[in-house]
Design a protein around this motif. Structure first.
Motif, PDB file in Angstrom:
ATOM      1  N   SER A   1      -6.070  77.072 -31.396  1.00 28.06           N
ATOM      2  CA  SER A   1      -5.666  75.951 -32.231  1.00 28.06           C
ATOM      3  C   SER A   1      -6.192  74.613 -31.746  1.00 28.06           C
ATOM      4  O   SER A   1      -6.425  73.724 -32.552  1.00 28.06           O
ATOM      5  N   ASN A   2      -6.394  74.431 -30.449  1.00 29.41           N
ATOM      6  CA  ASN A   2      -6.873  73.144 -29.962  1.00 29.41           C
ATOM      7  C   ASN A   2      -8.376  73.115 -29.722  1.00 29.41           C
ATOM      8  O   ASN A   2      -8.900  72.120 -29.270  1.00 29.41           O
TER       9      ASN A   2
ATOM     10  N   GLN B   1     -12.499  69.358 -22.739  1.00 29.68           N
ATOM     11  CA  GLN B   1     -12.122  69.804 -24.071  1.00 29.68           C
ATOM     12  C   GLN B   1     -12.764  71.164 -24.323  1.00 29.68           C
ATOM     13  O   GLN B   1     -13.906  71.394 -23.915  1.00 29.68           O
TER      14      GLN B   1
END
Length: 120
Positions: free
Chosen positions: A2-3, A34
């Motif tokens: 999801s991220n 990230q």
């Protein structure tokens, strides 16, 4: 997942700054820890070919940026199988040391679960 972010690399490596800026954005995101994946499709698959001669058009090679991806933790590269076939490029010509290349038959199915998709 999801991220995680997916970066779509659609631009040819030279002729505009889009391909270089896209790979630099991916490297910057990875440096900021990230999670980001890459999907090469359309003319973007030309970025992955080793036999480029950018000096002939007074450009810097994009290959060095691609080779840095595994050092930044980006070790999984997705490549659109249809884009390869349409351009007559065999999967054996796609090699980035330290990265695993996965051919994708249906890019839509790969893209769908990502909440954030960037297109370069």
């Amino acid at each position: 997942m999801s991220n995680q972010t997916l970066a779509l690399c659609r631009a040819a490596p030279y002729g505009s700054a889009l391909a270089r800026e896209g790979i630099e954005a991916v490297l910057a995101s990875a440096a900021m820890e990230q999670e980001i994946d890459l999907l090469f499709l359309g003319d973007g698959i030309f970025q992955l070919l080793d036999n480029q001669a950018p000096e002939a058009i007074e450009q810097k090679s994009l290959r060095r940026n691609l080779m840095a991806l595994p050092m930044f933790g980006v070790e999984q590269l997705y490549v659109c199988q249809r884009s390869l076939e349409e351009r007559g490029i065999g999967p054996d010509l796609i090699q980035i040391p330290g990265a695993e290349v996965t051919l994708v038959g249906n890019p839509g199915e790969l893209i769908a679960p990502y909440q954030c998709v960037l297109s370069f």
